[in-house]
Design an enzyme around this catalytic site. Structure first.
Site, PDB file in Angstrom:
ATOM      1  N   ASP A 599       0.600  -0.990   0.252  1.00  0.00           N
ATOM      2  CA  ASP A 599      -0.018   0.307   0.160  1.00  0.00           C
ATOM      3  C   ASP A 599       0.815   0.843   0.207  1.00  0.00           C
ATOM      4  O   ASP A 599       0.585   2.119  -0.493  1.00  0.00           O
ATOM      5  CB  ASP A 599      -0.602   0.023   1.191  1.00  0.00           C
ATOM      6  CG  ASP A 599      -1.790  -0.921   1.462  1.00  0.00           C
ATOM      7  OD1 ASP A 599      -2.102  -1.957   0.880  1.00  0.00           O
ATOM      8  OD2 ASP A 599      -2.450  -1.401   2.116  1.00  0.00           O
ATOM      9  N   GLU A 825       0.226  -9.910  11.427  1.00  0.00           N
ATOM     10  CA  GLU A 825       0.499  -9.114  11.143  1.00  0.00           C
ATOM     11  C   GLU A 825       1.586  -8.659  10.102  1.00  0.00           C
ATOM     12  O   GLU A 825       2.460  -9.143   9.385  1.00  0.00           O
ATOM     13  CB  GLU A 825      -0.697  -8.146  11.065  1.00  0.00           C
ATOM     14  CG  GLU A 825      -0.896  -8.240   9.700  1.00  0.00           C
ATOM     15  CD  GLU A 825      -1.875  -6.736   9.347  1.00  0.00           C
ATOM     16  OE1 GLU A 825      -2.294  -6.167  10.368  1.00  0.00           O
ATOM     17  OE2 GLU A 825      -2.334  -6.340   8.152  1.00  0.00           O
TER      18      GLU A 825
END
Ligand SMILES: *[C@@H]1O[C@H](CO)[C@@H](O)[C@H](O)[C@H]1NC(C)=O
Ligand SMILES: *[C@@H]1O[C@H](CO)[C@@H](O)[C@H](O)[C@H]1NC(C)=O
Ligand SMILES: *[C@@H]1O[C@H](CO)[C@@H](O)[C@H](O)[C@H]1NC(C)=O
Length: 854
Positions: A599, A825
């Site tokens: 991203d 994560e």
């Protein structure tokens, strides 16, 4: 002449009759999930499973309309029991730890959860036998014990306070004021009847097709009074607590049995209650339970009951398709649930085989088989060899089990955002794709309990190692999601239950948005196996099944590639550009590129159509080569394969890659685009009457502080810079390879003691370093291992870095799991600490592969 006329006619016919492939249509032709290899025995064996990963524990069939089993629990003594019903796995519940310790993805699993004072075990096992129900009979063992740590006894004051809160909750929900006033006296309710260390467990079954089910309260009471544990000579043979009839099973029954709690003592049940309702909505059963409990408390109050108990109201609606029982008991509590269906023969024996001593045996053999397979699949890791850090085996086992236990089945349709021209205006509308199912792993049970396209490509690297048939089916399911244009939506939010977990603004998918085609990593591996088999003229069962899938998938794979090749094409030949960067963005220093999966990788400061993205070019090279290899070895017509052979050669061409993306001076691979380094976020200024400039309140805006943006290679080093290395596009004897290895190892760039950062430290646009993630580790690993094993001047260095990187990554993930009980994560690049969502057993679970050097 005639031929020309006919050709013209044919052309006219094509133009008039065929319409362009539409966004909302599925890709034409056979669905891959219909392949014979996914039917028959395979389908039946996998019919039932823990395919509701978004819940702490849930069973369903891989069918659009299934029976759903689930559990909830709450602490009847706590401050706000109704606000803390545990059901959906969610981070805000703050469980200290939960996850599968063992799970084989087929018929056995063992999960442990730590929630405040509770130590909870959920274990399940399936029994397939001639005469068993379709997809097998199965049993679930539920255990609640006190966690082994000192617990503060709630005081009488707290208990009274809890009663007051109950009263308040009842008031808030009440729409009958008179009733509230009449019961005002209950305000002084005394302490609740249950003693402190109690739990309220709820078990429900629901039929999605609305088929009615029966709930037998007497059977529940009898089952709970029966002798406990398998030590008891004769388990009381009470009847089923729930029963019904549903396709494709026929008649079914759920039995409840006292389980064997650790101390061997009988359950001490304080209350058993129930509720049955008719509803088509499965996504808000927690709310249904909450409302049922409130209604019950209100009714108790209306009866003038002094002691209010948080128990279900013991009511059953006509034609109910959801049945819920609630068992409030002192700890420890141990229950077995036994599910049988189909032939109504030998039911008592079959129930015994999946509960009590029978279930103990099934679970034990499931555990032994799991361990044996784990050892043979992950040899060095499983044996705890000295080349891996201590504790690695435990983490690898949990990573694998949570990947498999995180596999879900979803049914419904995606919503898409369409932009259409009406006259001069572009209007936006929401449309739905076709109803479809998806069998897939999920990145995170709490945070992302649904399918994600690019994550799944990583997940399947691990799943395939464990169970190639399951992995093939997942691949098939994903390619079935393709629309007629060759597009697959990035995030799959299918059905009410999935949609309930996604904020509204993120639900709609854009049919022009791409996402890295990570499945080609796996397809490329598969293609090499197929090539080897074709060459040796020796096809194993697995190769044959791979071949069958790849052949059937070919039209879809080709369409997927072509979709990328056209919709994400770049400005110059051989270049590609991710769509979806916002050129008008003025609030971000560096507009994000969500579609690329990376991203916030720093790219050109001023998004424009002249951009070319180095990572996407590398993905395309990987995809073209995989298609070329698959096509050549499956004996497809040469004219279908030729374009991919040509594209592969063209996209792998080192000179053209370098011409587009290599900055000769620094030796770095870069994006191209309109860029300036001189940008900053500032508060807009306003000029006062006296000429002074003062900042205007409001958000920071991006301004160019110096040189204006101009087209150039973007001088930013980030994860994308490593793609040519990671995708193995650099010749092993090239000095460029040596330079990339230097850049990789540079601690001021991406290298840390815990893995590689995704962004450079102190780089422009971020001002901070970024966390390390394990997803990328799988390529780092593949690439370094490849170069380490290919003779050349840089082989030794590649091998060295391979070992070092793997060691850093694995030891940190292992250490963090042991410290926190979770896989995460991301990991902080400075401290190695887990960050972001958890449990996150998506790509982080690849640690199981890395540790094994695979
Ligand atoms: C939780 O329960 C299991 C099964 O009885 C037991 O082995 C384990 O030690 C318990 N863990 C804690 C932290 O109490
Ligand atoms: C569940 O959701 C449906 C649809 O949004 C709604 O009509 C229903 O009232 C909800 N039920 C409960 C118990 O909240
Ligand atoms: C991909 O696009 C390029 C450029 O338009 C084209 O030359 C090539 O044939 C395309 N590849 C395939 C397989 O269609």
């Amino acid at each position: 002449m005639l031929a020309a006329a006919l050709a013209l006619l044919a052309l006219l016919y094509r133009v008039l009759v065929t319409r362009p492939p539409a966004v909302l249509d599925p890709f034409p032709g056979q669905q891959l999930k219909q392949l014979p290899q996914f039917g028959g025995e395979h389908e039946e064996r996998l019919l039932w499973g823990t395919y509701r990963p978004g819940y702490y524990f849930g069973m369903r069939m891989r069918r659009p309309q299934s029976l759903l089993l689930g559990i909830m629990w709450m602490d009847p003594q706590r401050q706000d029991p109704l606000g803390n019903i545990r059901h959906e796995a969610q981070q805000r519940d703050g469980l200290a730890k939960y996850g599968w310790l063992q799970h084989d993805g087929q018929g056995y699993g063992l999960q442990r959860l730590h929630d405040e004072q509770y130590n909870i075990t959920t274990a399940w096992a399936k029994r397939l036998c001639p005469g068993c129900g379709l997809g097998g009979d199965w049993g679930v063992r539920l255990g609640f014990e006190q966690l082994a740590r000192p617990q503060q006894e709630p005081t009488g004051g707290q208990a009274a306070q809890q009663q007051r809160r109950l009263q308040q909750e009842a008031d808030e929900y009440s729409d009958d004021d008179e009733e509230v006033e009449a019961a005002e006296g209950a305000e002084e309710a005394q302490q609740p009847a249950v003693r402190p260390e109690a739990v309220s467990l709820l078990v429900y079954l629901a039929s999605e097709d609305g088929s009615p089910l029966q709930l037998d309260a007497a059977a529940l009471a009898a089952a709970l009074q029966g002798p406990a544990g398998e030590g008891a000579k004769q388990q009381q043979q009470s009847g089923p607590v729930m029963s019904g009839s549903a396709a494709p099973l026929g008649d079914w029954q759920l039995h409840v049995r006292q389980g064997a709690s650790s101390g061997g003592q009988a359950n001490r049940v304080v209350a058993a209650s129930y509720m049955a309702l008719a509803t088509p909505h499965m996504h808000n059963l927690t709310e249904a339970v909450r409302q049922g409990l409130i209604a019950s408390v209100q009714a108790q109050r209306a009866r003038g009951q002094q002691q209010l108990a948080l128990t279900l109201p013991n009511v059953a609606q006509r034609g109910a398709n959801v049945a819920i029982v609630q068992i409030t008991a002192l700890l420890p509590l141990a229950l077995d649930l036994a599910f049988v269906s189909g032939p109504q023969q030998q039911l008592a024996e079959r129930v015994d085989a999946v509960s009590g001593a029978g279930l103990t045996t099934l679970l034990a053999s499931g555990a032994v088989a799991f361990e044996r397979r784990f050892a043979s699949t992950f040899g060095a890791v499983a044996s705890g060899s000295t080349s891996v850090p201590e504790g690695t085996a435990e983490v690898a086992r949990a990573a694998l089990s949570n990947m498999l236990g995180g596999m879900g089945y979803f049914f419904g349709h995606s919503l898409v955002r369409l932009q259409e021209k009406r006259g001069q205006e572009v209007v936006e509308r929401t449309a739905r794709l076709w109803d479809t199912s998806l069998y897939s792993a999920v990145p995170s049970r709490s945070f992302f309990p649904r399918g994600f396209l690019w994550d799944e490509g990583f997940h399947q690297l691990l799943v395939r190692r464990w169970d190639a048939a399951v992995s093939r089916e997942v691949l098939g399911n994903w390619f079935d999601l393709m629309n007629a244009q060759g597009w697959i939506a990035r995030e799959q939010i299918l059905g009410e239950e999935a949609r309930a977990r996604v904020p509204g603004e993120f639900v709609r998918q854009s049919p022009d948005a791409a996402n890295p085609p990570t499945f080609f990593l796996l397809l490329s591996d598969m293609s090499h196996r197929v090539a080897a088999a074709a060459q040796a003229q020796q096809w194993s069962e697995e190769d044959r099944a791979d071949g069958e899938l790849l052949k059937a998938a070919w039209p879809r794979l080709r369409a997927w590639y072509r979709w990328f090749n056209t919709t994400q094409a770049g400005p110059v030949s051989g270049s590609y550009r991710w769509r979806g960067r916002d050129p008008s963005s003025s609030r971000e220093l560096n507009p994000t590129t969500l579609t690329s999966g990376l991203d916030d990788a720093p790219r050109a400061s001023h998004p424009s159509d002249v951009e070319r993205h180095v990572d996407l070019r590398c993905w395309m090279a990987l995809a073209a080569r995989a298609l070329a290899t698959i096509g050549s070895n499956l004996g497809l017509p040469p004219k279908e394969v030729r374009p991919f052979l040509a594209d592969a050669a063209w996209l792998e061409d080192f000179a053209s890659l370098n011409a587009l993306h290599l900055d000769e001076a620094s030796g770095e691979y870069r994006d191209w685009g309109r860029h300036t380094e001189d940008v900053a976020l500032q508060r807009p200024m306003r000029t006062l009457e006296d000429g002074r400039q003062v900042p205007v309140n409001g958000e920071l805006r991006r301004v160019v502080t110096g040189e204006q943006p101009r087209p150039q290679l973007v001088p930013q080093f980030g994860y994308i810079s490593l793609f040519p290395l990671l995708m193995r596009l650099i010749p092993p004897d090239s000095p460029v390879l040596g330079r990339q290895l230097e850049l990789l190892r540079d601690g001021s760039r991406l290298w840390t003691d815990y893995g590689l950062r995704s962004l450079r430290c102190g780089g422009w646009g971020q001002g901070q370093c970024h966390d390390t993630v394990a997803e990328a580790a799988s390529f780092q690993h593949r690439a370094l291992r490849h170069y380490g094993a290919t003779p050349g001047p840089h082989a030794a260095r590649a091998q060295e870095l391979h070992g070092e990187l793997r060691g850093n990554l694995v030891s940190n993930i292992v250490a963090q799991y042991r410290r926190t009980g979770y896989l995460w994560e991301q990991y902080d690049d400075a401290t190695g600490q887990g960050k972001g969502s958890h449990p996150f057993t998506g790509w982080t679970a690849l640690v199981a592969l890395l540790a094994g050097g695979q």
